[in-house]
Design a protein around this motif. Sequence first.
Motif, PDB file in Angstrom:
ATOM      1  N   THR A  22      18.950 -34.598  39.731  1.00  0.00           N
ATOM      2  CA  THR A  22      17.930 -33.554  39.700  1.00  0.00           C
ATOM      3  C   THR A  22      18.446 -32.185  40.141  1.00  0.00           C
ATOM      4  N   ALA A  23      19.646 -32.117  40.661  1.00  0.00           N
ATOM      5  CA  ALA A  23      20.170 -30.857  41.190  1.00  0.00           C
ATOM      6  C   ALA A  23      20.808 -30.012  40.095  1.00  0.00           C
ATOM      7  N   ASP A  24      20.831 -28.693  40.323  1.00  0.00           N
ATOM      8  CA  ASP A  24      21.547 -27.838  39.385  1.00  0.00           C
ATOM      9  C   ASP A  24      23.046 -27.923  39.699  1.00  0.00           C
ATOM     10  N   ALA A  25      23.860 -27.293  38.883  1.00  0.00           N
ATOM     11  CA  ALA A  25      25.319 -27.429  38.983  1.00  0.00           C
ATOM     12  C   ALA A  25      25.854 -27.013  40.350  1.00  0.00           C
ATOM     13  N   THR A  26      25.357 -25.901  40.884  1.00  0.00           N
ATOM     14  CA  THR A  26      25.840 -25.428  42.190  1.00  0.00           C
ATOM     15  C   THR A  26      25.457 -26.424  43.282  1.00  0.00           C
ATOM     16  N   GLU A  27      24.233 -26.922  43.237  1.00  0.00           N
ATOM     17  CA  GLU A  27      23.793 -27.907  44.225  1.00  0.00           C
ATOM     18  C   GLU A  27      24.625 -29.185  44.128  1.00  0.00           C
ATOM     19  N   ARG A  28      24.919 -29.619  42.903  1.00  0.00           N
ATOM     20  CA  ARG A  28      25.737 -30.826  42.723  1.00  0.00           C
ATOM     21  C   ARG A  28      27.117 -30.633  43.339  1.00  0.00           C
ATOM     22  N   TYR A  29      27.696 -29.462  43.127  1.00  0.00           N
ATOM     23  CA  TYR A  29      29.022 -29.183  43.687  1.00  0.00           C
ATOM     24  C   TYR A  29      28.956 -29.147  45.219  1.00  0.00           C
ATOM     25  N   LEU A  30      27.968 -28.474  45.763  1.00  0.00           N
ATOM     26  CA  LEU A  30      27.842 -28.400  47.225  1.00  0.00           C
ATOM     27  C   LEU A  30      27.586 -29.772  47.834  1.00  0.00           C
ATOM     28  N   THR A  31      26.791 -30.589  47.163  1.00  0.00           N
ATOM     29  CA  THR A  31      26.544 -31.960  47.626  1.00  0.00           C
ATOM     30  C   THR A  31      27.844 -32.757  47.613  1.00  0.00           C
ATOM     31  N   PHE A  32      28.610 -32.596  46.542  1.00  0.00           N
ATOM     32  CA  PHE A  32      29.896 -33.281  46.457  1.00  0.00           C
ATOM     33  C   PHE A  32      30.808 -32.857  47.615  1.00  0.00           C
ATOM     34  N   LEU A  33      30.897 -31.558  47.865  1.00  0.00           N
ATOM     35  CA  LEU A  33      31.731 -31.057  48.967  1.00  0.00           C
ATOM     36  C   LEU A  33      31.272 -31.625  50.306  1.00  0.00           C
TER      37      LEU A  33
ATOM     38  N   PRO B  67      34.318 -34.354  51.486  1.00  0.00           N
ATOM     39  CA  PRO B  67      35.132 -33.172  51.796  1.00  0.00           C
ATOM     40  C   PRO B  67      36.633 -33.393  51.627  1.00  0.00           C
ATOM     41  N   THR B  68      37.106 -34.610  51.801  1.00  0.00           N
ATOM     42  CA  THR B  68      38.543 -34.861  51.685  1.00  0.00           C
ATOM     43  C   THR B  68      38.978 -35.093  50.248  1.00  0.00           C
ATOM     44  N   VAL B  69      38.028 -35.270  49.340  1.00  0.00           N
ATOM     45  CA  VAL B  69      38.364 -35.563  47.946  1.00  0.00           C
ATOM     46  C   VAL B  69      38.478 -34.288  47.113  1.00  0.00           C
ATOM     47  N   ALA B  70      37.620 -33.320  47.383  1.00  0.00           N
ATOM     48  CA  ALA B  70      37.492 -32.135  46.525  1.00  0.00           C
ATOM     49  C   ALA B  70      38.818 -31.447  46.220  1.00  0.00           C
ATOM     50  N   ASN B  71      39.676 -31.316  47.191  1.00  0.00           N
ATOM     51  CA  ASN B  71      40.947 -30.613  46.972  1.00  0.00           C
ATOM     52  C   ASN B  71      42.068 -31.523  46.495  1.00  0.00           C
ATOM     53  N   ARG B  72      41.764 -32.796  46.297  1.00  0.00           N
ATOM     54  CA  ARG B  72      42.800 -33.749  45.883  1.00  0.00           C
ATOM     55  C   ARG B  72      42.651 -34.208  44.435  1.00  0.00           C
ATOM     56  N   VAL B  73      41.590 -33.761  43.765  1.00  0.00           N
ATOM     57  CA  VAL B  73      41.365 -34.186  42.383  1.00  0.00           C
ATOM     58  C   VAL B  73      41.462 -32.979  41.449  1.00  0.00           C
ATOM     59  N   PRO B  74      41.914 -33.202  40.216  1.00  0.00           N
ATOM     60  CA  PRO B  74      41.984 -32.098  39.255  1.00  0.00           C
ATOM     61  C   PRO B  74      40.597 -31.531  38.955  1.00  0.00           C
ATOM     62  N   LEU B  75      40.529 -30.226  38.716  1.00  0.00           N
ATOM     63  CA  LEU B  75      39.255 -29.581  38.412  1.00  0.00           C
ATOM     64  C   LEU B  75      38.596 -30.197  37.186  1.00  0.00           C
ATOM     65  N   SER B  76      39.390 -30.593  36.205  1.00  0.00           N
ATOM     66  CA  SER B  76      38.815 -31.168  34.989  1.00  0.00           C
ATOM     67  C   SER B  76      38.067 -32.458  35.304  1.00  0.00           C
ATOM     68  N   CYS B  77      38.605 -33.279  36.174  1.00  0.00           N
ATOM     69  CA  CYS B  77      37.933 -34.535  36.555  1.00  0.00           C
ATOM     70  C   CYS B  77      36.684 -34.257  37.383  1.00  0.00           C
ATOM     71  N   LEU B  78      36.783 -33.295  38.293  1.00  0.00           N
ATOM     72  CA  LEU B  78      35.635 -32.944  39.129  1.00  0.00           C
ATOM     73  C   LEU B  78      34.516 -32.367  38.269  1.00  0.00           C
ATOM     74  N   ALA B  79      34.857 -31.492  37.326  1.00  0.00           N
ATOM     75  CA  ALA B  79      33.850 -30.918  36.422  1.00  0.00           C
ATOM     76  C   ALA B  79      33.176 -32.017  35.617  1.00  0.00           C
TER      77      ALA B  79
END
Length: 189
Positions: free
Chosen positions: A144-155, A159-171
């Motif tokens: 139900t969240a918009d894209a920014t909310e989804r990203y912030l929720t993921f972070l 928190p330890t995953v976000a900088n370890r995965v390629p942007l394409s996979c995260l997107a």
Amino acid sequence: MEHLINYLLQFGHLNQQQIELIKSKVVIKTTKKDEYYHEAGRIPREIIFLTEGIMRVCYYNNKGEEITKYFLEENRFIADVNSYNQGIPSTEYVQAITDCEYIVLSKTALDDLSQTIVGWDAIIAKITAKALAEKVNRISPMMTADATERYLTFLNNFPTVANRVPLSCLASFLGITQSSLSRIRRTIR
């Protein structure tokens, strides 16, 4: 190996003899970054416990686009429970996002442990229930969240995953384009 034992002990009691039996039944393996640990169409014959690295579970949609369902980091079991339990081919791929090391428990080993260790099945049931609850809790807020909310929720949740995965996979996981993710990341810094 101690990571696995400590994880199991969170869900039930094991004596030293049982711990030694578990250790005797497992194998340690590795998968290099970008290689697939498991491919769709195969029947899983083992489960793994990730001790180092990050893996992702993905599939291809009807347009042939690769979609990331979720990421798994250290100290997590990885299994396509439905395919494993029913002995049917999996519809998902499991890919190493980083170099990975993991502990393998074959179906034979798991059956032996089930028949030998009193309470083993209860431990596995609790682990499975926890994993399913985490999966639902991870996915439900994203719907139900918009894209920014989804990203912030993921972070917030990983928190330890976000900088370890390629942007394409995260997107792909967030259900947005890579350029949208880059734009979101720029605006929240």
